[in-house]
Scaffold this active site. Sequence first.
Site, PDB file in Angstrom:
ATOM      1  N   THR A  98       3.066   4.961  -5.019  1.00  0.00           N
ATOM      2  CA  THR A  98       2.118   4.955  -3.904  1.00  0.00           C
ATOM      3  C   THR A  98       2.797   5.633  -2.733  1.00  0.00           C
ATOM      4  O   THR A  98       3.700   5.076  -2.104  1.00  0.00           O
ATOM      5  CB  THR A  98       1.720   3.519  -3.535  1.00  0.00           C
ATOM      6  OG1 THR A  98       1.134   2.892  -4.675  1.00  0.00           O
ATOM      7  CG2 THR A  98       0.718   3.510  -2.389  1.00  0.00           C
ATOM      8  N   LYS A 174      -5.649   6.171  -3.802  1.00  0.00           N
ATOM      9  CA  LYS A 174      -4.876   4.950  -4.017  1.00  0.00           C
ATOM     10  C   LYS A 174      -4.668   4.177  -2.723  1.00  0.00           C
ATOM     11  O   LYS A 174      -4.864   2.953  -2.671  1.00  0.00           O
ATOM     12  CB  LYS A 174      -3.523   5.285  -4.662  1.00  0.00           C
ATOM     13  CG  LYS A 174      -2.560   4.098  -4.756  1.00  0.00           C
ATOM     14  CD  LYS A 174      -3.100   2.974  -5.626  1.00  0.00           C
ATOM     15  CE  LYS A 174      -2.310   1.685  -5.472  1.00  0.00           C
ATOM     16  NZ  LYS A 174      -0.899   1.767  -5.801  1.00  0.00           N
ATOM     17  N   LYS A 244       3.410  -1.095   4.369  1.00  0.00           N
ATOM     18  CA  LYS A 244       3.670   0.314   4.057  1.00  0.00           C
ATOM     19  C   LYS A 244       2.365   1.034   3.722  1.00  0.00           C
ATOM     20  O   LYS A 244       2.084   2.121   4.250  1.00  0.00           O
ATOM     21  CB  LYS A 244       4.634   0.415   2.883  1.00  0.00           C
ATOM     22  CG  LYS A 244       4.959   1.856   2.467  1.00  0.00           C
ATOM     23  CD  LYS A 244       5.354   1.965   1.004  1.00  0.00           C
ATOM     24  CE  LYS A 244       4.149   1.865   0.091  1.00  0.00           C
ATOM     25  NZ  LYS A 244       4.441   2.195  -1.314  1.00  0.00           N
TER      26      LYS A 244
END
Length: 299
Positions: A98, A174, A244
């Site tokens: 990711t 994503k 994040k």
Amino acid sequence: MKKPKVGFIGLGGMGTGMCKKLLEAGHPVTVFNRTSSKAESIRQLGAEIKDTPRQVAENVEILITMVSDDKALKDVVFGDDGALKGLQPESIHISMSTISESLAETLSNEHLKTKTHHIGAPVFGRPPAAAAGKLYIIAGGTEAAIERCRDIFTNLGQKLVVVGTEPKNAHLTKILGNFMLFSAIETMAEAIAHAKTSGLDERIFLEAMTSTIFNSPLYSNYGTMMVDKNFPTSGAVSFQLALKDVSLVLQSSATQNTTLPVAEFLRGRLKHGIETGYENYDVSALVELAAGLHKTERV
């Protein structure tokens, strides 16, 4: 039919299970992991262990990276010992981490220079899904490159969704999906905390929701963790990881001059959780923070 040689970089909670699935499927696998001791279980299954990412990439047809964030991916791809220096022309790099769409775009440009192919293929799913080969894979890349990796994707996932030819669009998909996930978890946390404070049995409330309009594994699984106060720190989607991902969404938003007020709130909520000791806890612990909206002591 001969299986293509695969290089695998990143043996964390997700990567280890994925690597084992490839070995079970008969792929010759070469591995690099920054903490070499974590590679021992993979070695025992037949993988070859290398000392640098470059060494892994030199003799494989397909390279998979599954690392924690942008910095970790840059560390293993670029530089004299980076994987990009080892990849042979026409080989493929599948980036399954990711990461930001900006880094994905940089990777695509660098791969063009070396006549290698880049596929963005981040995944939805937790470590148990990775170990079972039941991930949802979101892919972006040329049709020819994705077709060459079809067997890889079949072994690792239960569903492959191709979102176009640009790898960066897979990574944007994503991080937006994760933003939606964390938003749903936050609203559920607030609702459960308020139900309990108001005298409504939280388990009855959860059953009412998950057996009717929110009949989904997402709400059932995370809701159960909340009412059971089961906030794991191992194999978890931690506050740190969630922060994040939300930060990546806001970074993308800034480049497009759009506003994402829910993401802004989530970033603040997650930062507060980290500051109060929840850094490594699963995001289901958001229910603890939500309870603070109604009373000073934790539920």
